[in-house]
Write a protein that holds these residues in place. Sequence first.
Motif, PDB file in Angstrom:
ATOM      1  N   LYS B 172      10.016   0.788 -18.290  1.00  0.00           N
ATOM      2  CA  LYS B 172       8.909  -0.127 -17.518  1.00  0.00           C
ATOM      3  C   LYS B 172       9.531   0.065 -16.363  1.00  0.00           C
ATOM      4  O   LYS B 172      10.963  -0.090 -16.511  1.00  0.00           O
ATOM      5  CB  LYS B 172       8.841  -1.666 -17.645  1.00  0.00           C
ATOM      6  CG  LYS B 172       7.895  -1.389 -19.282  1.00  0.00           C
ATOM      7  CD  LYS B 172       6.527  -1.450 -19.308  1.00  0.00           C
ATOM      8  CE  LYS B 172       5.558  -1.349 -20.594  1.00  0.00           C
ATOM      9  NZ  LYS B 172       4.358  -0.803 -20.463  1.00  0.00           N
ATOM     10  N   ILE B 173       8.441   0.313 -15.032  1.00  0.00           N
ATOM     11  CA  ILE B 173       9.439   0.489 -13.170  1.00  0.00           C
ATOM     12  C   ILE B 173       8.984  -0.670 -12.744  1.00  0.00           C
ATOM     13  O   ILE B 173       7.451  -1.046 -13.199  1.00  0.00           O
ATOM     14  CB  ILE B 173       8.904   1.461 -13.322  1.00  0.00           C
ATOM     15  CG1 ILE B 173       9.736   1.650 -11.882  1.00  0.00           C
ATOM     16  CG2 ILE B 173       7.671   2.008 -13.618  1.00  0.00           C
ATOM     17  CD1 ILE B 173      10.017   3.185 -11.954  1.00  0.00           C
ATOM     18  N   TRP B 174       9.441  -1.645 -11.640  1.00  0.00           N
ATOM     19  CA  TRP B 174       8.405  -2.399 -10.552  1.00  0.00           C
ATOM     20  C   TRP B 174       8.871  -3.406 -10.976  1.00  0.00           C
ATOM     21  O   TRP B 174       7.811  -4.389 -10.687  1.00  0.00           O
ATOM     22  CB  TRP B 174       7.208  -1.975  -9.931  1.00  0.00           C
ATOM     23  CG  TRP B 174       7.007  -0.805  -9.633  1.00  0.00           C
ATOM     24  CD1 TRP B 174       6.250   0.662 -10.883  1.00  0.00           C
ATOM     25  CD2 TRP B 174       7.910   0.284  -8.740  1.00  0.00           C
ATOM     26  NE1 TRP B 174       5.647   1.297  -9.894  1.00  0.00           N
ATOM     27  CE2 TRP B 174       7.286   1.392  -9.235  1.00  0.00           C
ATOM     28  CE3 TRP B 174       9.030   0.016  -7.661  1.00  0.00           C
ATOM     29  CZ2 TRP B 174       7.536   2.826  -8.352  1.00  0.00           C
ATOM     30  CZ3 TRP B 174       9.553   1.532  -7.670  1.00  0.00           C
ATOM     31  CH2 TRP B 174       8.654   2.579  -7.264  1.00  0.00           C
ATOM     32  N   THR B 175      10.103  -3.570 -12.229  1.00  0.00           N
ATOM     33  CA  THR B 175      10.058  -4.696 -12.677  1.00  0.00           C
ATOM     34  C   THR B 175      10.713  -6.279 -12.637  1.00  0.00           C
ATOM     35  O   THR B 175      11.571  -5.969 -11.634  1.00  0.00           O
ATOM     36  CB  THR B 175      10.290  -4.682 -14.348  1.00  0.00           C
ATOM     37  OG1 THR B 175       9.939  -3.306 -14.463  1.00  0.00           O
ATOM     38  CG2 THR B 175      10.353  -5.892 -15.073  1.00  0.00           C
ATOM     39  N   VAL B 214      18.461  -2.898 -17.753  1.00  0.00           N
ATOM     40  CA  VAL B 214      17.485  -3.250 -16.341  1.00  0.00           C
ATOM     41  C   VAL B 214      18.953  -2.619 -15.485  1.00  0.00           C
ATOM     42  O   VAL B 214      19.750  -2.908 -15.342  1.00  0.00           O
ATOM     43  CB  VAL B 214      17.961  -5.018 -16.176  1.00  0.00           C
ATOM     44  CG1 VAL B 214      16.947  -5.530 -14.807  1.00  0.00           C
ATOM     45  CG2 VAL B 214      16.652  -5.129 -17.373  1.00  0.00           C
ATOM     46  N   LYS B 215      17.903  -1.841 -14.504  1.00  0.00           N
ATOM     47  CA  LYS B 215      19.172  -1.463 -13.495  1.00  0.00           C
ATOM     48  C   LYS B 215      17.839  -1.613 -12.650  1.00  0.00           C
ATOM     49  O   LYS B 215      16.427  -1.265 -12.504  1.00  0.00           O
ATOM     50  CB  LYS B 215      18.566   0.720 -14.222  1.00  0.00           C
ATOM     51  CG  LYS B 215      19.572   0.523 -14.858  1.00  0.00           C
ATOM     52  CD  LYS B 215      19.598   2.221 -15.217  1.00  0.00           C
ATOM     53  CE  LYS B 215      20.493   2.939 -16.431  1.00  0.00           C
ATOM     54  NZ  LYS B 215      20.056   4.008 -16.517  1.00  0.00           N
ATOM     55  N   PRO B 216      18.904  -2.160 -11.532  1.00  0.00           N
ATOM     56  CA  PRO B 216      18.420  -2.968 -10.120  1.00  0.00           C
ATOM     57  C   PRO B 216      17.046  -1.500  -9.511  1.00  0.00           C
ATOM     58  O   PRO B 216      17.641   0.305  -9.450  1.00  0.00           O
ATOM     59  CB  PRO B 216      19.255  -2.916  -9.709  1.00  0.00           C
ATOM     60  CG  PRO B 216      20.639  -2.229  -9.745  1.00  0.00           C
ATOM     61  CD  PRO B 216      20.027  -1.803 -11.412  1.00  0.00           C
ATOM     62  N   LEU B 226      13.359  -5.250  -7.407  1.00  0.00           N
ATOM     63  CA  LEU B 226      12.061  -4.601  -8.167  1.00  0.00           C
ATOM     64  C   LEU B 226      12.988  -4.501  -9.255  1.00  0.00           C
ATOM     65  O   LEU B 226      14.882  -3.794  -8.933  1.00  0.00           O
ATOM     66  CB  LEU B 226      11.944  -3.760  -7.454  1.00  0.00           C
ATOM     67  CG  LEU B 226      11.197  -3.789  -6.629  1.00  0.00           C
ATOM     68  CD1 LEU B 226      10.171  -2.633  -5.693  1.00  0.00           C
ATOM     69  CD2 LEU B 226       9.630  -5.182  -7.062  1.00  0.00           C
ATOM     70  N   ASN B 227      13.677  -3.486 -10.644  1.00  0.00           N
ATOM     71  CA  ASN B 227      14.078  -2.681 -11.938  1.00  0.00           C
ATOM     72  C   ASN B 227      13.006  -2.139 -12.461  1.00  0.00           C
ATOM     73  O   ASN B 227      11.767  -2.383 -11.740  1.00  0.00           O
ATOM     74  CB  ASN B 227      14.332  -3.994 -12.266  1.00  0.00           C
ATOM     75  CG  ASN B 227      14.967  -5.199 -11.363  1.00  0.00           C
ATOM     76  OD1 ASN B 227      16.599  -4.952 -10.919  1.00  0.00           O
ATOM     77  ND2 ASN B 227      14.700  -5.523 -11.194  1.00  0.00           N
TER      78      ASN B 227
END
Lengths: 372, 415
Positions: B172-175, B214-216, B226-227
Motif C-alpha cells: 500500500k502507499i500514501w498511508t 512501514v517505510k516513510p 505519508l508511508n
Amino acid sequence: MTFLEHLTPSDETGMIRESAEKWTGGISDSDVRASKGFSSTRWADMAEMGWHGLLADPDHGGLGLGPAALSLLCQAIGRARLPEPFVASSVVCVGTLTSIGQDVTALVDGSTIAAPAGFGLPCDGVSSTITASAGAGGHHLTGTLGICEAGPDTTEFLVATKRAEALYRLPRTTEGLTVRPYGAIDGRPLARLAFDCVVPAEALITSGNAARAAIRRGNALAVSALTADATGTIEKAIDLTTAYIDERNQFGQPLAAFQALRHMVADRLVELEAARSMTDLAAFAAEDAGDAGDPKQLHDRVRARICRAAQTVGQTAIQLHGGMGMTDEMAIGHYFRRLIFLQAMMGQEAGALRDRAATLAADIEMQREVVQ
Amino acid sequence: MRDQGARDFQDERDHIDFLLDDELRAFRRDVRAFLRDAVPQETRDRIDRGYAATKPEIVDFLAKLSAKGWVAPAWPAEYGGPGWTQLQRMVYSTELARNAAPSIPPFGVSMIGPVLYTFGTQAQKDKYLPGILSGEDFWCQGFSEPGSGSDLASLRTKAEDKGDHYLLNGQKIWTSKAQYADRIFLLARTDEAPRKQGGISMFVLDMDTPGIVVKPIISIDMNHSLNEVFFEDVKIPADGLVGERGKGWDYAKFLLGNERTGITNVGRCRRQVERLKRLARADLIPGVDLSKDGAFLRDLARVEADLTALEISEIRILSQGKNGPSAMTGPSVLKLASAQIQQTLAELIVSTLGHYAAGRGAEFIDAFDDLGGLPPDFVDGALNEYLFGRAVSIYGGTNQIQRDILARAALETRP
C-alpha cells in the motif's frame, strides 16, 4: 425566521414555485423574442397569479409573502428570461412602498408599472445625483440619471435623491421630467431620466432616516431578486449547454464524450452551487434586514460571487456551443446577454470586490490600531 | 508576536451565527467554551501557524473529547455517538478548526468505525469501537497502491483464504500516519471476478502483525506523514474479514460517502482569512503596506466571497440530508470548491511573507535576530501548509475525479 427554516419552503412558497414553473414552462423562446422587451399579456397573467403583490400587504391586494417566495419566483423568471420589469416594479417599488405603508393597489393589480430611480436598479448602493429643494410652489427636483428600467408602459417613478435623503413618488406625466428611452443589452427597455420639475409636497413620501431605511429595504430586495434571477439564468444556460454537447457530434461521437469539455461543465456546476448559496443568503438577508446588522457586509460578497458565476458560466456556455454560440439564433446568446445585464445591475464582480476590499482595508487598519 | 498568531474567535458574533437558530447558537457557545480550556495555548499556537499536531497533542485532546463523548460526532447514540444533527456536527467541526484544535484523525472515527458498526460482527464491534471512541487506538487506511491511485479498483494486494486465516501479500502507499497506527483497515483481492470491483474484500488487522513493514515517504513539505506499507506473508486471522467476502468495494464506497461532515475545512479557511488580515499589518515586505495594496485586497475579498458561498453551500447541502437534490453532486462540489479556497488562501499567505517565504524552521526565525530584523514567529509554518496543501486537490479523489463524477451527473453521454 432562521436560515434553516428559510431553506425549507413553506406551503405557500412551494405553491408559488409550482405555479411559476408551470406558467413559465408554457412560454417558449420564440414567445419571448416576439414580445420585444415587454408583453402586456404576460404582465396581466402575473397580476392574475398575484405576483405583483407578492410582497404587498393583503389589504392592498397582496399576498404578504417574503423574500423566500420572491427568490423562487425570480429564479423561474430568469430561467424563462422574461424581459418584463418585474424586479423594478413588483419587487423594488412594491417592496419599498409597502415598507412605508404607501398604497400599492394599482401596482399589484397590474394596471400601473413603477420604476425605481437612483436606487434598487442598479442595486449596489444609492447612485442618485438628484437634488431636491423645497420652495413655495412645491419641491424642485433637478439632475439626471443615466439608467432606469423604464419602458413605454412605465407609469410612475420612485425617485431617491442623493445620499438617500428622500424618496419621491412621481407620475410619468410630471411636467419637467424627461424620459429618454434606450434598449438594454438583453432587449428590455431602459431610459435616461432628466429632472427639472416642481412637484407638489405630497410627492415626497418619506425623508431622513425613514427614507434611508426604505431605500435600504429596496436595495436588499433588489440584491435578492437579481441574484435569484441570475441563478435561474445560470441554471438554464447550463441546461442548454449540456443538452447541446450531448447532441452535437464531432469526430464520430458526442461532444460530451470529450473529457476536456466534461470538466468545463463540472466546474460550472460548482459555480451554480455557489450561485444557489448566494441566492439563499441574499434572500435571507432581505428577510431579516432588521437583525442582520449591516447587510452591506453580506451584499458585497453576494454580488461578487454571483457576478463571477454569471460571467464564467456565460462564457463557458458560449464556448461549448462553438460557432453556433456566436449566433443570435441560438437561445444561449440571449441568456449570456441577460447575465451581462444582471451583472451590470449588481455593479459587476469588479465593483463588488472594490467595495468589499475597502471594508477589509478598514478592518485591517482598525486591528492595527487595536494592537498598537 | 506569538499571541497575535494565536488570537481566537471565542466571542465573535459573525455571519454564521446569524444563520443559526438559538439552539445551534447555544451549542456553538458550548463547544467554544469547552475548546477554550481543552486546547493548550502552545498547541493552538502551533496549529494556527500551520504545523500538524503531534501524536501526544492529539492523544491528549482526544482524551478530553472522549470524556465529553465528543470523539465521534456522527456515530449513532447506540454506538457511543452524541446523537447530534448534521448541522450540529458541522458547527462542531467548524469550531474545532476555527479554534485551532488538533483535528480528529478521520481513519478510525469517520472511516472504519461506521463500516464496523454497520457491517461488522458483534465481536468486531466489541473489539474495535471502544478504542476508537476513547481515542486510544490509531488507525490507518490501506487503500491506494503504487499502481492503483485514482483507478483504485485495479488494486493487486492479495489475500488468500487459508481456512483459519488469510495470507496477505502486496503493498500500500500514501498511508497517512501509518507510523503511529495501531491498526489498519485495507482492501485486498480475495477472488478473481469478471468486474475488477468484484473479488475485493475489506480487512482489519493489527499493525504489529508479523510481516508488515512501514517505510516513510517524506513529502514536499519535508515532513513525514505519508508511508508505504509492505505486506509479506502476513496472516490475517479469519475474523479480520469485514462483512462479506467480495463486497469490499461496496464498503469502501460506503466509507468514502460517510466523510461528509468536515469535508470542507471551512473553519480552518475562516481562520486563514483572519490570519491574512493579521499578516497584512505585520509589514513583512519592506516599504509595502498591504492594507493599501489594491491587488492584495481584491484577492482577499474574492477568496472571502468564495468562502462565504462555501459555508452556505455546506449548510444547504447538509440540511438536505441524504435524499436531497444535491446528494449525488454535493460532496464533489464541496470538495472542488473547498480545495480551490484552501489552496488560494495558503498561496495568499505565502505572498504576504515576501522574502521571508524563503526560510524555514526555528533557526530561520532566530537567525534574523542577529540581523536585527526579527520576523514574527508565525511566519514559520506557513510554507508547511502551502506545500502540503497541494495534496488537498489530490487526496480523497483528485479534482479531476470529482469533475468526472459531476459530469456524469449532468451529461447523458458516457465516454
